[in-house]
Design a protein around this motif. Structure first.
Motif, short mmCIF file in Angstrom:
data_model
loop_
_atom_site.label_atom_id
_atom_site.label_comp_id
_atom_site.label_asym_id
_atom_site.label_seq_id
_atom_site.Cartn_x
_atom_site.Cartn_y
_atom_site.Cartn_z
N CYS A 196 0.82 -1.22 0.00
CA CYS A 196 0.00 0.00 0.00
C CYS A 196 0.85 1.26 0.00
CB CYS A 196 -0.96 -0.02 1.19
SG CYS A 196 -2.21 -1.32 1.02
N LYS A 197 1.95 1.25 0.72
CA LYS A 197 2.82 2.42 0.74
C LYS A 197 3.37 2.69 -0.66
CE LYS A 197 6.71 4.45 3.19
NZ LYS A 197 7.71 4.29 4.22
N ALA A 198 3.80 1.66 -1.34
CA ALA A 198 4.30 1.83 -2.71
C ALA A 198 3.19 2.34 -3.63
CB ALA A 198 4.87 0.52 -3.23
N ALA A 199 1.99 1.80 -3.47
CA ALA A 199 0.87 2.23 -4.31
C ALA A 199 0.49 3.69 -4.03
CB ALA A 199 -0.33 1.32 -4.08
N VAL A 200 0.53 4.09 -2.77
CA VAL A 200 0.22 5.48 -2.42
C VAL A 200 1.23 6.41 -3.08
CG1 VAL A 200 0.24 7.15 -0.51
CG2 VAL A 200 -1.02 5.01 -0.28
N ASP B 234 -5.32 -1.95 -10.35
CA ASP B 234 -5.33 -3.36 -10.75
C ASP B 234 -4.09 -4.06 -10.22
OD1 ASP B 234 -7.73 -3.32 -12.20
OD2 ASP B 234 -6.73 -2.85 -14.10
N GLY B 235 -2.94 -3.37 -10.32
CA GLY B 235 -1.69 -3.97 -9.88
C GLY B 235 -1.63 -4.20 -8.39
N PHE B 236 -1.96 -3.18 -7.59
CA PHE B 236 -1.84 -3.40 -6.15
C PHE B 236 -2.93 -4.32 -5.61
CE2 PHE B 236 -4.27 0.68 -5.52
CZ PHE B 236 -5.23 0.25 -4.61
N VAL B 237 -4.08 -4.34 -6.26
CA VAL B 237 -5.13 -5.28 -5.83
C VAL B 237 -4.69 -6.72 -6.14
CG1 VAL B 237 -7.52 -6.02 -6.22
CG2 VAL B 237 -6.99 -3.59 -5.96
N ALA B 238 -4.05 -6.93 -7.26
CA ALA B 238 -3.53 -8.27 -7.57
C ALA B 238 -2.47 -8.69 -6.55
CB ALA B 238 -2.94 -8.29 -8.99
N GLU B 239 -1.63 -7.75 -6.15
CA GLU B 239 -0.63 -8.05 -5.12
C GLU B 239 -1.30 -8.40 -3.79
OE1 GLU B 239 3.04 -5.64 -4.78
OE2 GLU B 239 2.15 -4.48 -6.44
N ALA C 248 -3.33 2.69 4.73
CA ALA C 248 -4.41 2.70 3.74
C ALA C 248 -3.84 2.64 2.33
CB ALA C 248 -5.23 3.96 3.90
N CYS C 249 -4.40 1.75 1.53
CA CYS C 249 -4.08 1.74 0.11
C CYS C 249 -4.84 2.89 -0.54
CB CYS C 249 -4.50 0.41 -0.51
SG CYS C 249 -3.34 -0.94 -0.28
#
Length: 128
Positions: free
Chosen positions: A11-15, A53-58, A126-127
């Motif tokens: 989540c941190k990377a996605a944020v 899509d990417g972080f949800v797959a992760e 939080a994502c």
């Protein structure tokens, strides 16, 4: 807890990736936005959906402790539902139907609240 550490890293990377994109899509429904800003915002929403899509797959591929399996699965399902709702308004925007797009966009709020509740309950980052 290994789960929290691993999920927080995702989540941190996605944020970090999402912040500049979110800044671009914020003017989408603002009354004073120009056509160029709205156009860029629509592109940004599409970019965000791909990122999500990417972080949800992760998240879906994570090892989850037995006591969190059901809640984690519900959270991932909620993200997938939000992605459907994020993409739906784009169809309306493409046809110039901003009011309809906003109505669908607002439908994400309840699902986002469920995700937020899960994250807060377990002290997770939080994502986006």
């Amino acid at each position: 807890m290994a789960y929290a550490t691993a999920r927080d890293a995702i989540c941190k990377a996605a944020v970090t990736e999402a912040e500049p994109i979110k800044a671009r899509y914020m003017p989408l429904y603002e009354p004073g936005s120009t056509d160029a800003q709205r156009s860029d915002a629509i592109v940004a929403v599409r970019e965000f959906a791909v990122l999500a899509d990417g972080f949800v797959a992760e998240l879906a591929a994570m090892d989850v402790p037995p006591e969190l399996v059901a809640e984690h699965a519900a959270s991932v399902a909620n993200y997938r539902d939000i992605l459907i709702l994020i993409r739906e308004p784009l169809k309306h925007h493409d046809k110039g139907r901003t009011v309809e797009a906003l109505a669908v966009d607002l439908a994400t709020n309840g699902i986002a609240a469920q995700i937020n509740s899960f994250e807060l309950r377990h002290g997770l980052i939080a994502c986006p």
